[in-house]
Design a protein around this motif. Structure first.
Motif, mmCIF file in Angstrom:
data_model
loop_
_atom_site.group_PDB
_atom_site.id
_atom_site.type_symbol
_atom_site.label_atom_id
_atom_site.label_comp_id
_atom_site.label_asym_id
_atom_site.label_seq_id
_atom_site.Cartn_x
_atom_site.Cartn_y
_atom_site.Cartn_z
ATOM 1 N N ASP A 10 25.243 -38.205 -45.092
ATOM 2 C CA ASP A 10 24.310 -39.315 -45.309
ATOM 3 C C ASP A 10 23.652 -39.225 -46.681
ATOM 4 N N VAL A 11 23.280 -38.018 -47.083
ATOM 5 C CA VAL A 11 22.638 -37.840 -48.386
ATOM 6 C C VAL A 11 23.596 -38.207 -49.508
ATOM 7 N N SER A 12 24.847 -37.840 -49.375
ATOM 8 C CA SER A 12 25.802 -38.177 -50.440
ATOM 9 C C SER A 12 25.986 -39.694 -50.524
ATOM 10 N N ILE A 13 26.007 -40.379 -49.382
ATOM 11 C CA ILE A 13 26.105 -41.844 -49.385
ATOM 12 C C ILE A 13 24.858 -42.442 -50.033
ATOM 13 N N LEU A 14 23.680 -41.899 -49.675
ATOM 14 C CA LEU A 14 22.435 -42.407 -50.263
ATOM 15 C C LEU A 14 22.389 -42.189 -51.770
ATOM 16 N N LYS A 15 22.910 -41.064 -52.233
ATOM 17 C CA LYS A 15 22.956 -40.808 -53.674
ATOM 18 C C LYS A 15 23.775 -41.881 -54.383
ATOM 19 N N GLU A 16 24.916 -42.191 -53.802
ATOM 20 C CA GLU A 16 25.769 -43.227 -54.391
ATOM 21 C C GLU A 16 25.034 -44.570 -54.424
ATOM 22 N N ASP A 17 24.383 -44.912 -53.308
ATOM 23 C CA ASP A 17 23.660 -46.181 -53.221
ATOM 24 C C ASP A 17 22.524 -46.239 -54.237
ATOM 25 N N VAL A 18 21.791 -45.141 -54.390
ATOM 26 C CA VAL A 18 20.679 -45.115 -55.340
ATOM 27 C C VAL A 18 21.193 -45.256 -56.768
ATOM 28 N N SER A 19 22.291 -44.630 -57.089
ATOM 29 C CA SER A 19 22.829 -44.773 -58.451
ATOM 30 C C SER A 19 23.257 -46.216 -58.708
ATOM 31 N N ILE A 20 23.833 -46.875 -57.710
ATOM 32 C CA ILE A 20 24.205 -48.285 -57.850
ATOM 33 C C ILE A 20 22.951 -49.132 -58.039
ATOM 34 N N LEU A 21 21.898 -48.842 -57.252
ATOM 35 C CA LEU A 21 20.645 -49.590 -57.384
ATOM 36 C C LEU A 21 20.025 -49.400 -58.764
ATOM 37 N N LYS A 22 20.100 -48.189 -59.292
ATOM 38 C CA LYS A 22 19.570 -47.936 -60.638
ATOM 39 C C LYS A 22 20.299 -48.789 -61.674
ATOM 40 N N GLU A 23 21.608 -48.805 -61.568
ATOM 41 C CA GLU A 23 22.395 -49.615 -62.512
ATOM 42 C C GLU A 23 22.025 -51.095 -62.396
ATOM 43 N N ASP A 24 21.911 -51.574 -61.153
ATOM 44 C CA ASP A 24 21.541 -52.974 -60.939
ATOM 45 C C ASP A 24 20.152 -53.269 -61.498
ATOM 46 N N MET A 25 19.210 -52.354 -61.337
ATOM 47 C CA MET A 25 17.854 -52.559 -61.853
ATOM 48 C C MET A 25 17.851 -52.616 -63.383
ATOM 49 N N GLN A 26 18.686 -51.830 -64.006
ATOM 50 C CA GLN A 26 18.793 -51.894 -65.467
ATOM 51 C C GLN A 26 19.252 -53.277 -65.903
ATOM 52 N N ILE A 27 20.216 -53.819 -65.194
ATOM 53 C CA ILE A 27 20.711 -55.156 -65.508
ATOM 54 C C ILE A 27 19.603 -56.187 -65.300
ATOM 55 N N VAL A 28 18.889 -56.066 -64.186
ATOM 56 C CA VAL A 28 17.804 -57.007 -63.893
ATOM 57 C C VAL A 28 16.719 -56.913 -64.957
ATOM 58 N N LYS A 29 16.361 -55.704 -65.389
ATOM 59 C CA LYS A 29 15.356 -55.523 -66.442
ATOM 60 C C LYS A 29 15.778 -56.251 -67.721
ATOM 61 N N LYS A 30 17.037 -56.097 -68.095
ATOM 62 C CA LYS A 30 17.527 -56.750 -69.310
ATOM 63 C C LYS A 30 17.446 -58.267 -69.169
ATOM 64 N N GLU A 31 17.810 -58.779 -68.018
ATOM 65 C CA GLU A 31 17.780 -60.225 -67.780
ATOM 66 C C GLU A 31 16.348 -60.744 -67.784
ATOM 67 N N ILE A 32 15.405 -59.996 -67.234
ATOM 68 C CA ILE A 32 14.007 -60.432 -67.192
ATOM 69 C C ILE A 32 13.427 -60.488 -68.594
ATOM 70 N N LYS A 33 13.805 -59.530 -69.428
ATOM 71 C CA LYS A 33 13.310 -59.538 -70.802
ATOM 72 C C LYS A 33 13.720 -60.818 -71.520
ATOM 73 N N LYS A 34 14.869 -61.373 -71.210
ATOM 74 C CA LYS A 34 15.362 -62.587 -71.857
ATOM 75 C C LYS A 34 14.626 -63.818 -71.351
ATOM 76 N N LYS A 35 14.110 -63.795 -70.159
ATOM 77 C CA LYS A 35 13.489 -64.965 -69.559
ATOM 78 C C LYS A 35 11.992 -64.970 -69.819
ATOM 79 N N VAL A 36 11.399 -66.151 -69.697
ATOM 80 C CA VAL A 36 9.974 -66.349 -69.897
ATOM 81 C C VAL A 36 9.297 -66.219 -68.539
ATOM 82 N N ASP A 37 8.150 -65.534 -68.513
ATOM 83 C CA ASP A 37 7.465 -65.421 -67.231
ATOM 84 C C ASP A 37 6.746 -66.736 -66.903
ATOM 85 N N TYR A 38 6.217 -66.883 -65.713
ATOM 86 C CA TYR A 38 5.635 -68.124 -65.202
ATOM 87 C C TYR A 38 4.448 -68.587 -66.040
#
Length: 125
Positions: A80-108
């Motif tokens: 289970d821990v090895s599966i969670l490690k994989e999932d967390v690394s995927i989430l980290k990568e996705d968050m990096q992408i989201v951070k980059k996209e948010i920087k490009k957009k204007v906030d409300y």
């Protein structure tokens, strides 16, 4: 040279022999009784130790079963821990992408501010 003494053979009567042999018999029988008592005590102690050993064996068997189940659980948890490690690394990568996209957009708040400026500019024109 050594002197060699020759002992003469003594003759004992029948009654004397019976008394002598009787006293020897009593002496050895007494010693045998003591030995028999000792063997009984040792046998009782051995029986007690056997019971204690049996109970300890049962306890060890229970502990072995518990240890086996814990070992199995640890194996499952490691998977289970090895599966969670994989999932967390995927989430980290996705968050990096989201951070980059948010920087490009204007906030409300900035968007509202821009809309108000544009509407003021349009009103002047």
């Amino acid at each position: 040279m050594k002197k060699i003494e020759i002992k003469t053979k003594e003759v004992y009567s029948k009654d004397e022999m019976k008394r002598y042999l009787g006293s020897l018999h009593e002496n050895y029988m007494g010693k045998l009784d003591v030995l028999a008592e000792g063997i009984k005590i040792i046998s009782k102690k051995q029986d007690q130790h056997t019971k204690i050993l049996d109970s300890h064996t049962e306890i060890l068997d229970q502990h072995t079963k518990i240890l086996d189940s814990h070992t199995e659980m640890i194996g499952v948890l490691m998977e289970d821990v090895s599966i969670l490690k994989e999932d967390v690394s995927i989430l980290k990568e996705d968050m990096q992408i989201v951070k980059k996209e948010i920087k490009k957009k204007v906030d409300y708040d900035e968007f509202i501010s821009l809309v108000q400026r544009v509407s003021k500019i349009e009103a002047k024109i």
